[in-house]
Design a protein around this motif. Sequence first.
Motif, PDB file in Angstrom:
ATOM      1  N   PRO A 114       9.213   8.472   7.844  1.00  0.00           N
ATOM      2  CA  PRO A 114       8.402   9.067   6.774  1.00  0.00           C
ATOM      3  C   PRO A 114       8.109   8.089   5.643  1.00  0.00           C
ATOM      4  O   PRO A 114       8.773   7.049   5.512  1.00  0.00           O
ATOM      5  CB  PRO A 114       9.271  10.225   6.291  1.00  0.00           C
ATOM      6  CG  PRO A 114      10.671   9.805   6.603  1.00  0.00           C
ATOM      7  CD  PRO A 114      10.581   9.019   7.873  1.00  0.00           C
ATOM      8  N   LEU A 115       7.127   8.470   4.827  1.00  0.00           N
ATOM      9  CA  LEU A 115       6.783   7.701   3.636  1.00  0.00           C
ATOM     10  C   LEU A 115       7.200   8.489   2.398  1.00  0.00           C
ATOM     11  O   LEU A 115       7.216   9.718   2.406  1.00  0.00           O
ATOM     12  CB  LEU A 115       5.289   7.419   3.565  1.00  0.00           C
ATOM     13  CG  LEU A 115       4.687   6.588   4.693  1.00  0.00           C
ATOM     14  CD1 LEU A 115       3.858   7.485   5.607  1.00  0.00           C
ATOM     15  CD2 LEU A 115       3.832   5.453   4.159  1.00  0.00           C
ATOM     16  N   LEU A 116       7.528   7.755   1.336  1.00  0.00           N
ATOM     17  CA  LEU A 116       7.900   8.381   0.068  1.00  0.00           C
ATOM     18  C   LEU A 116       7.095   7.734  -1.051  1.00  0.00           C
ATOM     19  O   LEU A 116       7.300   6.564  -1.374  1.00  0.00           O
ATOM     20  CB  LEU A 116       9.395   8.208  -0.203  1.00  0.00           C
ATOM     21  CG  LEU A 116       9.909   8.853  -1.499  1.00  0.00           C
ATOM     22  CD1 LEU A 116       9.883  10.378  -1.368  1.00  0.00           C
ATOM     23  CD2 LEU A 116      11.318   8.372  -1.815  1.00  0.00           C
ATOM     24  N   PRO A 117       6.153   8.457  -1.667  1.00  0.00           N
ATOM     25  CA  PRO A 117       5.361   7.880  -2.761  1.00  0.00           C
ATOM     26  C   PRO A 117       6.135   7.882  -4.080  1.00  0.00           C
ATOM     27  O   PRO A 117       6.750   8.886  -4.446  1.00  0.00           O
ATOM     28  CB  PRO A 117       4.145   8.810  -2.837  1.00  0.00           C
ATOM     29  CG  PRO A 117       4.640  10.127  -2.311  1.00  0.00           C
ATOM     30  CD  PRO A 117       5.707   9.813  -1.295  1.00  0.00           C
ATOM     31  N   VAL A 118       6.108   6.752  -4.766  1.00  0.00           N
ATOM     32  CA  VAL A 118       6.811   6.606  -6.049  1.00  0.00           C
ATOM     33  C   VAL A 118       5.872   5.962  -7.058  1.00  0.00           C
ATOM     34  O   VAL A 118       5.156   5.004  -6.730  1.00  0.00           O
ATOM     35  CB  VAL A 118       8.082   5.745  -5.897  1.00  0.00           C
ATOM     36  CG1 VAL A 118       8.767   5.559  -7.250  1.00  0.00           C
ATOM     37  CG2 VAL A 118       9.050   6.373  -4.897  1.00  0.00           C
ATOM     38  N   CYS A 119       5.877   6.475  -8.283  1.00  0.00           N
ATOM     39  CA  CYS A 119       5.054   5.917  -9.358  1.00  0.00           C
ATOM     40  C   CYS A 119       5.942   5.317 -10.439  1.00  0.00           C
ATOM     41  O   CYS A 119       6.868   5.972 -10.929  1.00  0.00           O
ATOM     42  CB  CYS A 119       4.169   7.008  -9.960  1.00  0.00           C
ATOM     43  SG  CYS A 119       3.269   6.467 -11.435  1.00  0.00           S
ATOM     44  N   ILE A 120       5.660   4.088 -10.805  1.00  0.00           N
ATOM     45  CA  ILE A 120       6.341   3.421 -11.928  1.00  0.00           C
ATOM     46  C   ILE A 120       5.336   3.319 -13.073  1.00  0.00           C
ATOM     47  O   ILE A 120       4.296   2.674 -12.942  1.00  0.00           O
ATOM     48  CB  ILE A 120       6.838   2.035 -11.534  1.00  0.00           C
ATOM     49  CG1 ILE A 120       7.750   2.124 -10.305  1.00  0.00           C
ATOM     50  CG2 ILE A 120       7.590   1.370 -12.698  1.00  0.00           C
ATOM     51  CD1 ILE A 120       8.151   0.777  -9.740  1.00  0.00           C
TER      52      ILE A 120
END
Length: 211
Positions: A149-155
């Motif tokens: 799976p993919l996990l989207p993260v925003c910094i």
Amino acid sequence: MARNREPVKNLVLYRLLKWSLIVPILRFYFRSNIYGVENVPQQGPLVIVSNHASDLDPPILSVSVRRPVAYMAKEELFDVPILKQIINLYGAYPVKRGSADRSAIRSAMNSLAEGWAAGIFLQGTRTPDGRITEPKLGAALIAAKAKVPLLPVCIWGTHAVKRQGLMANYVPITVRIGEIIPPPESTKKEELELISQKCADIINKMHDLGR
């Protein structure tokens, strides 16, 4: 057979460096906020996709998801004493210039097989404001090939960090972690484009929330 966790040695050293250095800097200097930690699987291979605006992003991302994250790094960095040990600790893998695409995919697949979370900046390079305008297909391709799976993260905030010698200006930093996205069902370009754009849209929407 794929591993469920990163190598024990890397986990131990990662936690030591995390709590002795990186967490205090983030918590007390940058006053960081982190949301969505409950969305991060703490076991099993995972492709983490993120925006990118600063050299600070890799350690910030790794600390925020509470597990080591393997990143691509140019092979010249592995010739630098001390730095080599640090980036090895954080799971970095060397990639030769001129063959980055093939080498990066192969190295990322190897890291995933060893139980790492593989970190990939979705645009492939830094952007001035931290937003993603041209998502690349590499992360989706790796997720499809590895069936992870993919996990989207925003910094948010690191685009405003400016180095002043060994120090950096004070900028509040916020990290938002989205929900898991299943791997693409195929490696067809249309499917990879769809998933890549979905990740970009989620990250940009989180970025719009600001601090």
